[in-house]
Design an enzyme around this catalytic site. Structure first.
Site, PDB file in Angstrom:
ATOM      1  N   LYS A   1       0.808  -1.219   0.000  1.00 10.90           N
ATOM      2  CA  LYS A   1       0.000   0.000   0.000  1.00 10.90           C
ATOM      3  C   LYS A   1       0.844   1.275   0.000  1.00 10.90           C
ATOM      4  O   LYS A   1       0.479   2.272  -0.625  1.00 10.90           O
ATOM      5  CB  LYS A   1      -0.949  -0.014   1.197  1.00 10.90           C
ATOM      6  CG  LYS A   1      -2.017  -1.093   1.141  1.00 10.90           C
ATOM      7  CD  LYS A   1      -2.936  -0.999   2.339  1.00 10.90           C
ATOM      8  CE  LYS A   1      -4.088  -1.985   2.256  1.00 10.90           C
ATOM      9  NZ  LYS A   1      -3.639  -3.371   2.302  1.00 10.90           N
TER      10      LYS A   1
ATOM     11  N   GLY B   1      -8.752  -7.565   2.760  1.00 10.79           N
ATOM     12  CA  GLY B   1      -9.846  -8.293   3.393  1.00 10.79           C
ATOM     13  C   GLY B   1     -10.126  -7.884   4.828  1.00 10.79           C
ATOM     14  O   GLY B   1     -10.705  -8.648   5.594  1.00 10.79           O
ATOM     15  N   GLY B   2      -9.713  -6.660   5.199  1.00  9.13           N
ATOM     16  CA  GLY B   2      -9.961  -6.204   6.555  1.00  9.13           C
ATOM     17  C   GLY B   2      -8.955  -6.709   7.572  1.00  9.13           C
ATOM     18  O   GLY B   2      -9.019  -6.357   8.747  1.00  9.13           O
TER      19      GLY B   2
ATOM     20  N   ARG C   1      -6.734  -8.505  -8.786  1.00  7.02           N
ATOM     21  CA  ARG C   1      -7.397  -9.796  -8.953  1.00  7.02           C
ATOM     22  C   ARG C   1      -8.891  -9.568  -9.142  1.00  7.02           C
ATOM     23  O   ARG C   1      -9.368  -8.430  -9.096  1.00  7.02           O
ATOM     24  CB  ARG C   1      -7.181 -10.654  -7.703  1.00  7.02           C
ATOM     25  CG  ARG C   1      -7.603  -9.937  -6.413  1.00  7.02           C
ATOM     26  CD  ARG C   1      -7.557 -10.838  -5.204  1.00  7.02           C
ATOM     27  NE  ARG C   1      -7.674 -10.123  -3.954  1.00  7.02           N
ATOM     28  CZ  ARG C   1      -8.808  -9.674  -3.418  1.00  7.02           C
ATOM     29  NH1 ARG C   1      -9.953  -9.841  -4.067  1.00  7.02           N
ATOM     30  NH2 ARG C   1      -8.816  -9.048  -2.266  1.00  7.02           N
TER      31      ARG C   1
ATOM     32  N   HIS D   1     -17.042   3.570   1.059  1.00  2.00           N
ATOM     33  CA  HIS D   1     -16.065   2.758   0.331  1.00  2.00           C
ATOM     34  C   HIS D   1     -16.653   2.480  -1.056  1.00  2.00           C
ATOM     35  O   HIS D   1     -17.605   1.723  -1.191  1.00  2.00           O
ATOM     36  CB  HIS D   1     -15.833   1.445   1.092  1.00  2.00           C
ATOM     37  CG  HIS D   1     -14.818   0.542   0.455  1.00  2.00           C
ATOM     38  ND1 HIS D   1     -13.996  -0.279   1.180  1.00  2.00           N
ATOM     39  CD2 HIS D   1     -14.499   0.302  -0.838  1.00  2.00           C
ATOM     40  CE1 HIS D   1     -13.223  -0.964   0.372  1.00  2.00           C
ATOM     41  NE2 HIS D   1     -13.518  -0.629  -0.856  1.00  2.00           N
TER      42      HIS D   1
END
Length: 658
Positions: free
Chosen positions: A116, A164-165, A297, A208
């Site tokens: 990130k 995925g959190g 992906r 989001h």
């Protein structure tokens, strides 16, 4: 053209890829672990190869075994699905070394977007707006805390390799930073093998919104419009929809153009998703969104994009991987509205802890024009502790957003039933039916704000009522319980009653003339019908007068009532009514199977209510076990690193002095 495709994944995404490959005439190869020997994706594929024990790190994450399976079966391409090796640049390189097509972007693109901090620096150069924060290499805890203090609280600590959190913590004040950083790094190491983090300003009214992009090897990049994924719990998406509520043409153009620029910056080829954090404090603005990350992906929520565009994204992935081109941007159009609900094996009443076990009952909607179901499990199968606990994705398409919501709620009401594994179906229905959600007022804090209203507590009265009708009615077609003489009373209306129990909750159910009383509530009965010796359909009316049909399965241990997506066992009072709590009193028990990560107390220690005594990890999730009251530790029955089972007493408090 790809001739044989190996799917390096499991569950619903493996089944999803196999469906599209089969329609294209491509032979398929499944891989499976010990836990998945009889899984649906194994049965669906043309061939299947065993790759190791149940834990993913010993099977689905072992790249060498995946490559060997492809070579042994003659597969010329590998589709990684999502999760596992899907964003592993090293795996993509190994595919290339072995002359196997990797159905995804180049290793260089994965590397560029995989961390990130580096991705944000790259996006700044490409003119894509990014969230204020620290994305540098200095990982000294004191330095990171200084950066967070300068940014201003609340902040988010995020694993640079996260997704995925996982590996993400919101910190409200400076004093909480150190503990949150330790927890975040520990989870990041377990999930991604990388402890590095970045710090971002937390947008206080965030939404989001993500944009589906597609590139090809000919230099073309297009977008397939946006999806709103704002309804989240612990940063894990719950409901996703396309298009985003309140999206204007101007903001859509700005956001989708930024997403295309992001993909072009890394010469992207294949399916990808550019995720933005959006200021939701008012109307959406062209200057009110910030790059968050790019997932290199296919996404879990890709079906909503397929339903509003009419495109098969897996088919497009396979065509692009074989050298094909993406369609022109002006040929991609939006049609209607689609919403996806993730049906998880988890119990909202216990803080959404995953629920494992056999699926003796699994009822899901059938595919039809406006309803789609993607699932990787089947009745008679099992939800294990080794993988993500998602049972299915249920997707509804409508002419507009209200129509899509209504269709999805109806699908949950009519066709969802799971037992004995617990699910979030009632929670999903409550979220979809909430007035704010229906009005399009969506934001990432929605679930936290309305949690008490969304989480079902206890057994709904309608389930008790349906069990009462089934239990107190005689067989017949249709059944008229009020015709029974056993309820006769002199100079008073006939009345039948019994006492039921559900998970320790006792309730008196009484049949009167024309209605049924459950506790202090009266419920209108529309009819009762025995479908067979084992199943009764109980038709009731809810508070609004709407008709509901409950399916009541007559079992040796009681009545299994399925209504509004929730399957609940109701028993005669006294038949196994004593249910142990998983926590509370003097015992701290394991809420689910998992590994004890840390233990912070020993025998004789004095503790206070709410103090963290131990930390468990299960299904890639950390959970703190806390003291239920003030007291003294009497016994410690487990050690750090130990695998424990649900209900195991890990720590016990000494009895309080009388």
């Amino acid at each position: 053209m790809i001739k044989k495709l190996l799917i390096a994944n499991r569950g619903e995404i493996a089944c999803r890829v196999i469906r599209s490959a089969r329609q294209m005439g491509i032979a398929t190869v499944a891989v499976y672990s010990d836990a998945d020997r009889r899984a649906p994706h194994v049965k669906m594929a043309d061939e299947a190869v065993h790759i190791g024990p149940a834990p993913a790190r010993e099977s689905y994450l072992v790249a060498d075994r995946i490559i060997k399976a492809a070579k042994d079966t003659g597969a010329d391409a590998i589709h990684p699905g999502y999760g596992f090796l899907s964003e592993n640049a090293g795996f993509a390189r190994e595919c290339a070394k072995n002359d196997i097509i990797f159905v995804g972007p180049s290793p260089e693109a994965i590397d560029a977007m995989g961390l990130k901090d580096r991705a944000k620096a790259l996006m700044e150069k490409a003119g894509v707006p990014v969230t204020p924060g620290y994305h540098g290499e200095n990982q000294d805890p004191d330095f990171l805390k200084e950066q967070a203090d300068q940014i201003g609280y609340p902040v988010l600590i995020k694993a640079v390799a996260g997704g995925g959190g996982k590996g993400m913590r919101k910190v409200e004040k400076s004093a909480d930073f150190a503990a949150a950083l330790d927890s975040c790094k520990r989870e990041a190491a377990s999930s991604f093998g990388d402890v590095n983090v970045l710090i971002e300003k937390y947008i206080t009214s965030p939404r989001h919104i993500e944009v589906q992009v597609f590139g090809d090897s000919h230099g073309q990049v297009i977008h397939l419009f946006e999806r709103d994924c704002s309804l989240q719990r612990r940063h894990q998406k719950v409901l996703e929809e396309a298009p985003a509520p309140g999206m204007s043409a101007a903001v859509r153009e700005a956001m989708c153009s930024a997403a295309v620029r992001a993909a072009q910056a890394v010469n992207y080829a294949g399916a990808g998703t550019v995720e933005f954090i959006v200021d939701g404090s008012g109307e959406l603005r062209a200057d009110g969104f910030y790059f968050m990350e790019m997932n290199t992906r296919l996404q879990v929520e890709h079906p909503v994009t397929e339903m509003v565009t009419g495109l098969d994204l897996v088919k497009l992935q396979l065509e692009v991987a074989a050298g094909g081109k993406v369609p022109p941007q002006d040929e991609i159009t939006l049609s209607g509205h689609a919403i996806e609900a993730r049906l998880y094996a988890e119990d909202p009443a216990t803080g959404f802890l995953p629920s494992t076990g056999p699926l003796t009952l699994l009822s899901l909607p059938e595919w039809q024009r406006a309803i789609r179901v993607d699932s990787g499990v089947e009745q008679g199968g099992e939800v294990t502790m080794f993988y993500d606990p998602m049972i299915a994705k249920i997707i509804a398409h409508g002419e507009d957003r209200t129509d899509a919501i209504d269709r999805l709620v109806d699908a949950i009401d009519s066709d969802v039933g799971v037992w004995p594994v617990r699910t979030n179906a009632g929670f999903l229905r409550a979220a979809l039916s909430h007035g704010e959600f229906r009005a399009g007022d969506v934001y990432t804090g929605f679930i936290e704000k309305h949690l008490d209203a969304l989480v079902p507590t206890g057994t709904p009265v309608l389930h008790f009522a349906a069990a009462g009708l089934a239990a107190l009615s005689e067989t017949g077609d249709p059944v008229d319980p009020w015709s029974r003489r056993s309820g006769f009373r002199l100079n008073a209306p006939a009345r039948l009653e019994t006492v039921f129990d559900s998970a320790g909750e006792r309730c008196v159910v009484r049949l009167n003339e024309g209605d049924i009383a459950v506790g202090g509530q009266r419920i209108t009965v529309r009819g009762v019908h025995d479908a067979s010796d084992a199943v009764t359909y109980a038709e009731l009316a809810d508070d609004s007068g709407a008709s509901l049909t409950a399916i009541v399965d007559h079992r040796a241990d009681g009545w299994l009532v399925t209504l509004r997506g929730q399957s609940i066992l109701v028993r005669p009072f006294g038949a196994g009514a004593d249910i142990d709590a998983l926590a509370g009193g003097d015992a701290i028990k394991a809420p689910m199977p998992g590994k004890l990560l840390s233990l912070s107390v020993k025998e004789g220690d004095t503790v206070t209510k709410g103090q963290t005594l131990a930390v468990m990890e299960a299904m890639k999730m950390e959970m703190a076990l806390t003291a239920p009251r003030d007291g003294v530790i009497e016994t410690v029955n487990a050690a750090e690193g130990q695998q424990v089972n649900e209900g195991d007493v890990l720590i016990a408090l000494a009895e309080e002095a009388g």
